[in-house]
Design an enzyme around this catalytic site. Structure first.
Site, PDB file in Angstrom:
ATOM      1  N   ASN A  69       0.807  -1.221   0.000  1.00 53.49           N
ATOM      2  CA  ASN A  69       0.000   0.000   0.000  1.00 53.49           C
ATOM      3  C   ASN A  69       0.844   1.277   0.000  1.00 53.49           C
ATOM      4  OD1 ASN A  69      -2.377   1.424   0.019  1.00 53.49           O
ATOM      5  ND2 ASN A  69      -2.916   0.979   2.149  1.00 53.49           N
TER       6      ASN A  69
ATOM      7  N   HIS B 298     -14.455  -5.061  11.157  1.00 51.05           N
ATOM      8  CA  HIS B 298     -14.147  -3.767  11.782  1.00 51.05           C
ATOM      9  C   HIS B 298     -15.398  -2.949  12.077  1.00 51.05           C
ATOM     10  CE1 HIS B 298      -9.807  -3.304  10.010  1.00 51.05           C
ATOM     11  NE2 HIS B 298     -10.006  -4.495  10.554  1.00 51.05           N
TER      12      HIS B 298
ATOM     13  N   ARG C  65     -13.392  -6.095  15.659  1.00 52.57           N
ATOM     14  CA  ARG C  65     -12.424  -5.089  16.094  1.00 52.57           C
ATOM     15  C   ARG C  65     -13.170  -3.775  16.249  1.00 52.57           C
ATOM     16  NH1 ARG C  65      -7.585  -2.187  12.595  1.00 52.57           N
ATOM     17  NH2 ARG C  65      -9.233  -0.642  12.294  1.00 52.57           N
TER      18      ARG C  65
ATOM     19  N   TYR D  57      -7.268   7.213  13.730  1.00 57.20           N
ATOM     20  CA  TYR D  57      -7.022   6.022  12.914  1.00 57.20           C
ATOM     21  C   TYR D  57      -8.262   5.109  12.886  1.00 57.20           C
ATOM     22  CZ  TYR D  57      -6.043   1.297  11.739  1.00 57.20           C
ATOM     23  OH  TYR D  57      -6.165   0.052  11.175  1.00 57.20           O
TER      24      TYR D  57
ATOM     25  N   ASP E 178      -7.006  -2.050  17.808  1.00 61.40           N
ATOM     26  CA  ASP E 178      -5.722  -1.762  17.163  1.00 61.40           C
ATOM     27  C   ASP E 178      -5.224  -0.390  17.616  1.00 61.40           C
ATOM     28  OD1 ASP E 178      -3.557  -1.494  15.485  1.00 61.40           O
ATOM     29  OD2 ASP E 178      -4.655  -1.950  13.630  1.00 61.40           O
TER      30      ASP E 178
ATOM     31  N   HIS F 138      -2.397   0.789  16.661  1.00 55.35           N
ATOM     32  CA  HIS F 138      -1.711   1.256  15.447  1.00 55.35           C
ATOM     33  C   HIS F 138      -0.406   2.004  15.733  1.00 55.35           C
ATOM     34  CE1 HIS F 138      -1.843   2.198  11.059  1.00 55.35           C
ATOM     35  NE2 HIS F 138      -2.558   1.083  11.054  1.00 55.35           N
TER      36      HIS F 138
ATOM     37  N   GLU G 112      -3.745  -4.868  19.523  1.00 56.30           N
ATOM     38  CA  GLU G 112      -2.836  -4.964  18.371  1.00 56.30           C
ATOM     39  C   GLU G 112      -1.902  -3.759  18.291  1.00 56.30           C
ATOM     40  OE1 GLU G 112      -5.051  -5.330  14.734  1.00 56.30           O
ATOM     41  OE2 GLU G 112      -3.407  -4.532  13.539  1.00 56.30           O
TER      42      GLU G 112
ATOM     43  N   GLU H 232       1.880  -6.845  11.429  1.00 57.55           N
ATOM     44  CA  GLU H 232       1.409  -6.593  10.054  1.00 57.55           C
ATOM     45  C   GLU H 232       2.457  -5.857   9.220  1.00 57.55           C
ATOM     46  OE1 GLU H 232      -2.191  -4.392  10.998  1.00 57.55           O
ATOM     47  OE2 GLU H 232      -1.299  -2.558  10.240  1.00 57.55           O
TER      48      GLU H 232
ATOM     49  N   ARG I  58       0.860 -11.425  13.247  1.00 55.39           N
ATOM     50  CA  ARG I  58      -0.022 -10.933  12.189  1.00 55.39           C
ATOM     51  C   ARG I  58       0.624 -10.848  10.811  1.00 55.39           C
ATOM     52  NH1 ARG I  58      -4.314  -8.714  12.345  1.00 55.39           N
ATOM     53  NH2 ARG I  58      -3.857  -6.760  11.290  1.00 55.39           N
TER      54      ARG I  58
ATOM     55  N   HIS J 127      -3.040 -10.352   9.100  1.00 54.91           N
ATOM     56  CA  HIS J 127      -3.535  -9.084   8.579  1.00 54.91           C
ATOM     57  C   HIS J 127      -4.445  -9.364   7.382  1.00 54.91           C
ATOM     58  CE1 HIS J 127      -2.138  -4.918   6.840  1.00 54.91           C
ATOM     59  NE2 HIS J 127      -3.265  -4.804   7.513  1.00 54.91           N
TER      60      HIS J 127
ATOM     61  N   ASP K 241      -6.214  -3.460   1.569  1.00 55.82           N
ATOM     62  CA  ASP K 241      -5.062  -3.239   0.690  1.00 55.82           C
ATOM     63  C   ASP K 241      -4.315  -4.538   0.396  1.00 55.82           C
ATOM     64  OD1 ASP K 241      -4.717  -2.016   3.544  1.00 55.82           O
ATOM     65  OD2 ASP K 241      -2.706  -2.690   3.063  1.00 55.82           O
TER      66      ASP K 241
ATOM     67  N   GLU L 164      -8.119 -11.563  10.019  1.00 61.94           N
ATOM     68  CA  GLU L 164      -8.786 -10.270   9.821  1.00 61.94           C
ATOM     69  C   GLU L 164      -9.543 -10.273   8.487  1.00 61.94           C
ATOM     70  OE1 GLU L 164      -6.149  -6.900   9.363  1.00 61.94           O
ATOM     71  OE2 GLU L 164      -7.639  -5.508  10.172  1.00 61.94           O
TER      72      GLU L 164
ATOM     73  N   TRP M 182       1.923   6.995  12.280  1.00 61.55           N
ATOM     74  CA  TRP M 182       0.516   6.914  11.874  1.00 61.55           C
ATOM     75  C   TRP M 182      -0.022   5.527  12.186  1.00 61.55           C
ATOM     76  CZ3 TRP M 182      -1.872   3.719   8.178  1.00 61.55           C
ATOM     77  CH2 TRP M 182      -3.279   3.943   8.066  1.00 61.55           C
TER      78      TRP M 182
END
Ligand code: EZ4
Ligand code: CO
Length: 419
Positions: A54, A139, A164, A176, A227, A229, A253, A279, A300, A329, A333, A356, A419
């Site tokens: 991605n 999600h 999630r 996020y 998550d 992130h 996560e 991931e 993941r 994961h 994407d 996921e 991010w």
């Protein structure tokens, strides 16, 4: 889709039949960008592999086209292990997301070809079925706690056993995982990265409130995941993990960035909330310390970014020695090709945890016809030979590549953050 092998499986699979005569890269954008490698053999049997990274898609496309494809022509597609070793050791530089995604694409395509030659689904080649279906989580990503709990309820209604949950953070613009009203969540939405703002104190305030509400509204029968992130420092991650203990999380996560694997020791010292990570990993070396010290519960790393089925099988076996289970994961994407391959892996791997499942758009599903399906909280791989996912190249050509990058995050004072 028919469970019987396709007619091309009648070839006898001799070394001459298996000779790779062509390979090419297909870039398409049915709603989002995907890179696919197609490998053709003398027998007429071909296979495909996902090569999508991605926001950096064309780096992998060029790596494959310029540096990998010329090396494949004339090789025996049945020598999956040797081709993996050739591409990994032969590149000299080793590892890295671009290289490992390129290797994964080749590997996925070769397992697909082998399955078609053998007339068997990939899970059968790996050692056969260990379970009836792969538990998945989807999600829920509302703008506030009420919207998220509503979404969780709707997914439970649809048969999901695990969800999630993320929610907007008051005072934080574009948290996020939260979709723009009415649109499915897709983070890479602009040609140059969107700027988002991050506040750890505000986030740590809301997340325990979210899960308190979810348990109050939905009881203990549903598995809940979250998550972080990569946004927290180790001690902040420890605090969040501990504050979520009353809500019995399936996992937390990416609680903290994992370049320094020892960071997870701090979280472990303070909490029994299960941890998932990986991931953004691309090899066994990214998680060796995490796994052998039992600092995580789920790994993941997925087929497309982790060197394919051949490398993930090695990683999963190593994880099994330490009671770490898989939780691949599965964001949008990662193309349906990766999802197909992952589901065969999930169907076989003894130490499976969860998969996921973000839903691909209708356009993406049309470009990549597949035989996997959702039923009663689980995804099931199909029975067709290979990994069960194909590409409609004519349709793919109608969706030209559109450059898109992932957002970035800054603290409120403007400092760059993760991010
Ligand atoms: O942000 O795949 O758990 N899922 C995730 C994903 C990642 C995207 C990045 O490309 O964290 O949504
Ligand atoms: Co994630």
């Amino acid at each position: 889709m028919s469970p019987t092998p396709s007619p091309e499986v009648t070839a006898n699979g001799s070394a001459r039949d298996r000779e790779i005569i062509a390979a090419r890269v297909i870039v398409t954008c049915p709603g989002r960008n995907f890179v696919t490698l197609k490998i053709e053999t003398r027998s007429g049997i071909s296979g495909i592999g996902d090569a999508t990274l991605n926001g950096r898609e064309l780096a992998v496309a060029a790596y494959l086209q310029e540096h990998v494809v010329p090396n494949l022509i004339g090789r025996d597609a049945g020598r999956i292990e040797d081709i993996w070793q050739f591409l990994y050791r032969g590149a000299y530089w080793r590892r890295g997301p671009v290289t490992m995604t390129a290797i994964a694409a080749v590997d996925m395509a070769l397992w697909d070809i082998l399955g078609k030659l053998a007339g068997m689904p990939v899970y059968q080649l790996l050692g056969g079925r260990s379970r009836e279906g792969a538990l998945v989580y989807c999600h829920a990503n509302g703008r506030d706690i009420s919207e998220t709990t509503e979404q969780v309820g709707a997914y439970i209604e649809q048969g999901f056993l695990a969800v999630r949950a993320q929610c907007g953070v008051p005072g934080v613009k574009k948290a996020y995982g939260i979709s723009t009203a009415g649109k499915p969540y897709e983070p890479a939405e602009s040609e140059l990265p969107a700027e988002t703002v991050w506040s750890t104190p505000k986030y740590l305030e809301i997340v325990p409130q979210l899960f308190e509400r979810l348990r109050a509204d939905h009881g203990t029968g549903v598995e809940l995941l979250h998550d972080a992130h990569h946004r927290l420092t180790p001690i902040e991650a420890a605090r969040l993990a501990r504050s979520l203990e009353p809500y019995r999380m399936f996992w937390l996560e990416d609680a903290t960035p994992a370049e320094n694997q020892k960071s997870f020791e701090i979280i472990r010292q303070h909490s029994v909330t299960p941890l998932a990570v990986g991931e953004v990993f691309n090899s066994i070396w990214d998680c060796k310390h995490l796994i052998e010290n039992q600092l995580i519960d789920y790994i993941r790393t997925t087929i497309v970014h982790g060197g394919g089925i051949t490398h993930l099988r090695r990683l999963a076996d190593f994880a099994a020695l330490h009671q770490v289970r898989t939780g691949f994961h599965g964001a949008t994407d990662l193309s349906p090709v990766c999802m197909g391959a992952a589901l065969h892996f999930d169907t076989w791997v003894p130490n499976f945890g969860i998969q996921e499942y973000m839903f691909h758009s209708d356009e993406a599903n049309e470009v990549f016809p597949h035989d996997y399906y959702f039923r009663e909280g689980r995804l099931h791989c199909g029975e067709s030979a290979g990994h069960g996912v194909t590409i409609d190249e004519k349709l793919a050509a109608r969706y030209p590549y559109a450059p898109k990058q992932l957002p970035i995050a800054r603290l409120e004072d403007g400092s760059m953050w993760d991010w």
